[in-house]
Motif scaffolding. Structure first.
Motif, short mmCIF file in Angstrom:
data_model
loop_
_atom_site.label_atom_id
_atom_site.label_comp_id
_atom_site.label_asym_id
_atom_site.label_seq_id
_atom_site.Cartn_x
_atom_site.Cartn_y
_atom_site.Cartn_z
N LEU A 5 -2.37 108.39 11.39
CA LEU A 5 -1.47 109.49 11.73
C LEU A 5 -0.03 109.00 11.73
CD1 LEU A 5 -1.01 112.42 12.88
CD2 LEU A 5 -1.16 111.38 15.15
N GLN A 6 0.84 109.77 11.09
CA GLN A 6 2.28 109.57 11.21
C GLN A 6 2.76 110.71 12.11
OE1 GLN A 6 4.69 110.28 7.68
NE2 GLN A 6 6.06 108.57 8.22
N VAL A 7 3.13 110.39 13.36
CA VAL A 7 3.42 111.43 14.35
C VAL A 7 4.62 112.27 13.93
CG1 VAL A 7 3.96 111.89 16.77
CG2 VAL A 7 2.45 109.98 16.17
N HIS A 8 5.66 111.62 13.42
CA HIS A 8 6.90 112.30 13.02
C HIS A 8 7.24 111.84 11.60
CE1 HIS A 8 11.26 113.11 12.84
NE2 HIS A 8 11.05 114.02 13.78
N PRO A 9 7.80 112.70 10.76
CA PRO A 9 8.10 112.31 9.37
C PRO A 9 8.98 111.08 9.24
CG PRO A 9 8.31 114.69 9.64
CD PRO A 9 8.11 114.13 11.01
N ALA A 10 9.80 110.81 10.27
CA ALA A 10 10.70 109.66 10.21
C ALA A 10 10.05 108.35 10.66
CB ALA A 10 11.94 109.92 11.07
N ASP A 11 8.81 108.41 11.14
CA ASP A 11 8.18 107.23 11.72
C ASP A 11 7.83 106.17 10.67
OD1 ASP A 11 8.35 108.64 14.05
OD2 ASP A 11 6.19 108.83 14.39
N ASP A 12 8.05 104.91 11.04
CA ASP A 12 7.59 103.81 10.19
C ASP A 12 6.57 102.94 10.92
OD1 ASP A 12 9.37 102.56 11.93
OD2 ASP A 12 10.94 102.38 10.41
N ALA A 13 6.02 103.46 12.03
CA ALA A 13 4.88 102.86 12.72
C ALA A 13 3.75 103.88 12.60
CB ALA A 13 5.21 102.57 14.18
N ILE A 14 2.69 103.52 11.89
CA ILE A 14 1.59 104.43 11.60
C ILE A 14 0.42 104.14 12.54
CG2 ILE A 14 0.05 105.33 9.81
CD1 ILE A 14 3.06 105.69 9.22
N VAL A 15 -0.13 105.19 13.16
CA VAL A 15 -1.16 105.04 14.18
C VAL A 15 -2.56 105.02 13.55
CG1 VAL A 15 -2.10 105.99 16.32
CG2 VAL A 15 0.31 106.36 15.74
N ALA A 16 -3.38 104.07 13.98
CA ALA A 16 -4.79 104.04 13.58
C ALA A 16 -5.59 104.93 14.53
CB ALA A 16 -5.32 102.62 13.63
N LEU A 17 -6.26 105.94 14.00
CA LEU A 17 -7.07 106.84 14.82
C LEU A 17 -8.48 106.29 15.02
CD1 LEU A 17 -5.98 110.29 13.34
CD2 LEU A 17 -5.10 109.11 15.37
N SER A 18 -8.84 105.30 14.24
CA SER A 18 -10.12 104.60 14.41
C SER A 18 -9.91 103.17 13.94
CB SER A 18 -11.23 105.28 13.60
OG SER A 18 -10.90 105.31 12.22
N ASP A 19 -10.86 102.29 14.20
CA ASP A 19 -10.73 100.90 13.77
C ASP A 19 -10.64 100.84 12.24
OD1 ASP A 19 -10.88 100.08 16.38
OD2 ASP A 19 -13.01 99.54 16.29
N ALA A 41 -8.20 100.82 16.63
CA ALA A 41 -7.83 102.19 17.00
C ALA A 41 -6.76 102.17 18.08
CB ALA A 41 -9.06 102.94 17.49
N LYS A 42 -5.79 103.06 17.99
CA LYS A 42 -4.67 103.24 18.92
C LYS A 42 -3.49 102.32 18.61
CE LYS A 42 -7.88 104.37 22.69
NZ LYS A 42 -8.25 104.12 24.09
N GLN A 43 -3.71 101.28 17.80
CA GLN A 43 -2.61 100.38 17.45
C GLN A 43 -1.87 100.92 16.22
OE1 GLN A 43 -1.77 98.07 19.46
NE2 GLN A 43 -3.61 97.76 20.70
N LYS A 44 -0.77 100.26 15.84
CA LYS A 44 0.07 100.73 14.74
C LYS A 44 0.23 99.65 13.68
CE LYS A 44 1.06 103.25 18.43
NZ LYS A 44 0.45 102.97 19.73
N PHE A 45 0.45 100.10 12.43
CA PHE A 45 0.78 99.15 11.37
C PHE A 45 2.10 99.56 10.71
CE2 PHE A 45 -1.94 102.25 9.13
CZ PHE A 45 -1.19 102.52 7.99
N ALA A 46 2.71 98.62 10.02
CA ALA A 46 4.03 98.83 9.42
C ALA A 46 3.93 99.67 8.16
CB ALA A 46 4.68 97.48 9.12
N ALA A 47 4.77 100.70 8.07
CA ALA A 47 4.80 101.57 6.90
C ALA A 47 5.59 100.94 5.76
CB ALA A 47 5.39 102.92 7.26
N HIS A 48 6.38 99.91 6.07
CA HIS A 48 7.16 99.19 5.06
C HIS A 48 7.47 97.81 5.60
CE1 HIS A 48 10.78 99.72 7.54
NE2 HIS A 48 10.45 101.01 7.64
N ASP A 49 8.07 96.96 4.79
CA ASP A 49 8.46 95.63 5.25
C ASP A 49 9.61 95.73 6.25
OD1 ASP A 49 6.61 94.53 3.54
OD2 ASP A 49 8.08 94.08 1.96
#
Length: 549
Positions: A5-19, A41-49
């Motif tokens: 999930l990308q909560v907001h269009p400007a976000d560059d931290a993407i949420v994992a909804l499952s492992d 799940a619940k953690q975030k990964f980088a949308a870019h470098d």
């Protein structure tokens, strides 16, 4: 079910909804990422470098700063990101709110207890309050004397289990024979209350009233005055020693200043003016009983939904809090505001990073300045002690995805919905305004915050949790809202409502918010008993106005 999930269009931290496994390539809105490592799940990964010093955005606001290079698709966590937020000032722009459609609730009411002054109550309690910790022993005597005799107490399953173990021990049983399975499920107490229209006698035990500063005593008396005035309280019995800082006269002066039209019984006993403890306790128990009988004459009757003063709170939060439970409660808050009620958002250390958007929602520049002033004074006090709002997230928060106070705060603020902010109040000030959101200065500590919200006048509380917490309040019915269905299944004894279907995509935030409003109305009418109430979870912890995050 979506996996990210990308909560907001400007976000560059993407949420994992499952492992998500390392090497997998989740996609969203036409874009995919190859994950460099496992993303729980619940953690975030980088949308870019990210380069060192780059800002991290989530919920459309700055929530952190990279402390080392982060590759696209890598885990964002405490090893590579620290708390960071944007600057803020007072009100910068006008705010226009489009209220949600509340036509289906127009003309609805709840069955409450009408008061001669102020909103109706959602419950009807009697309070016993010590003005100083020296009276806690006498408080315990009154609790022992009144609780079971009036039908409010019961033998717990744990006490019955212990009694069974004693019997087995005397019969020569070994530890192996003392099977934990002998612990029975808690049974509902039979309807044995002497006073059917009194929901309980509550005892506000605390460790304050003397030994601190005079300001501590004044703050305590102001808080206690709020509890006495609460629409959920029929009357109160006060126990005083006599020589403490929190004098009876100080309580009376706070009552006169804040609640001059109070019309309910207030029974006051000062031990140092009595012949003996025995005489004082006999008088206090007898008089309390007589006034309980009188208060029992009042019954529930239809009351407008605008009489609901609803606290929104969170505790034991996780990475889903700002995605499911908090936004759902925010929608309930907006529905209530549109119906003329009063949603109330607190925990100022957990509003760090969203100050500007909240300031802009204030209906006047003066309210925005008061909010900014309270926030800056609070964080300044924390920094003076070598801490700061950045230290707010607990180990449990961090483990489950809230790695900075910026992330935690941006998600926590969702509980306040989108309605205009009609008032900003400091700790223990009375809640007066309705038809919009009130900001209420409390610590982030769950119980210090809920204690203040009930003292400010809230007669209903919605409390979200992602990890599970039993928190309740002596006088304010507290509904526990889970952020995920796994928690609701694991801890059904404390959870009242599950917003997990938002995470799985089965229901929308708006659907869940509407369902929650119906539960609020049922609870306010006495038709539904929150788990915290059934468990007797009467948490009461006044804030000694030091640094508490």
């Amino acid at each position: 079910m979506a996996t990210i999930l990308q909560v907001h269009p400007a976000d560059d931290a993407i949420v994992a909804l499952s492992d998500l496994a390392a090497g997998s390539a989740p996609s969203l809105n036409g874009r995919s990422w190859t994950l460099r490592e496992k993303i729980p799940a619940k953690q975030k990964f980088a949308a870019h470098d990210f380069a060192v010093g780059d800002l991290v955005t989530m919920y459309g606001v700055t929530v952190g700063r990279a402390t080392q290079p982060i590759a696209e698709g890598a885990l964002i966590h405490t090893h590579n990101v620290v708390h960071a937020t944007s600057a803020f000032s007072g009100k910068q722009r006008d705010y226009v709110w489009t209220p949600p459609d509340v036509s289906k609730w127009q003309g609805r009411s709840f069955q409450g207890f009408k008061r001669s002054v102020g909103p109706a109550g959602t419950a009807n309690y009697w309070l016993v309050i010590p003005l100083v910790f020296c009276e806690n022993r006498n408080l315990a005597f009154m609790r022992e004397a009144l609780t079971r005799s009036l039908g409010y107490g019961k033998t717990s399953s744990y006490e019955r289990f212990a009694q069974r173990l004693v019997e087995m021990h005397r019969a020569g049983a070994t530890k192996a024979q003392m099977d934990p399975a002998l612990l029975e499920e808690e049974k509902s107490a039979a309807e044995a209350r002497v006073f059917k229209n009194i929901d309980g006698v509550k005892f506000l035990e605390h460790g304050l009233g003397c030994g601190g500063t005079r300001q501590d005593a004044q703050a305590l008396c102001r808080l206690l005055a709020g509890y006495i005035h609460s629409s959920n309280v029929a009357g109160a019995t006060i126990l005083s020693l006599g020589c403490q800082h929190a004098q009876v006269s100080l309580l009376e002066s706070e009552m006169a200043a804040l609640y001059p039209k109070l019309e309910k019984p207030l029974l006051i006993y000062e031990q140092q003016k009595c012949k003996s403890e025995r005489d004082m306790m006999a008088d206090a128990i007898r008089d309390t009983f007589v006034h309980l009988a009188a208060a029992n004459e009042q019954t529930r009757e239809p009351c407008p939904l605008s009489d609901l003063i609803m606290a929104v709170e969170c505790g034991g939060s996780d990475g889903f809090s700002g995605i499911s439970a908090n936004p759902a409660i925010g929608h309930t808050a907006d529905l209530l505001a549109a119906l003329g009620g009063a949603p109330v958002l607190s925990e100022f250390p957990e509003l760090c990073g969203v100050e500007q958007s909240l300031s802009d929602r204030c209906v006047t520049a003066a309210l925005a300045e008061k909010f900014v002033g309270l926030m800056r004074a609070y964080e300044g006090a924390a920094q003076a002690c070598g801490s700061g709002f950045d230290a707010n997230p607990s180990p449990g928060n961090i483990r489950d995805g809230l790695i900075t106070d910026g992330i935690k705060s941006a998600g926590a603020a969702k509980k306040g919905g989108t309605s205009p902010i009609v008032d900003v109040l400091d700790y223990a000030e009375p809640i007066r305004q309705r038809g919009g959101l009130t900001l209420y200065c409390t610590p982030g500590n769950d119980v210090e915050s809920t204690t203040a919200l009930a003292g400010g006048g809230c007669n209903m509380m919605l409390f979200t949790t992602g990890l599970g917490t039993p928190t309740g309040n002596p006088v304010c019915p507290t509904l526990k809202i889970s952020t995920n269905s796994d928690l609701a299944k694991r801890m059904p004894d404390i959870i009242d409502f599950d917003t997990g279907p938002i995470i799985t995509g089965e229901k929308s935030v708006e659907q869940m918010g509407e369902e929650m409003l119906e539960l609020v109305i049922a609870t306010a009418s006495g038709e539904y008993t929150p788990k915290a109430v059934a468990l007797g979870q009467d948490d009461f912890l006044p804030w000694k106005r030091g640094v508490s995050l």
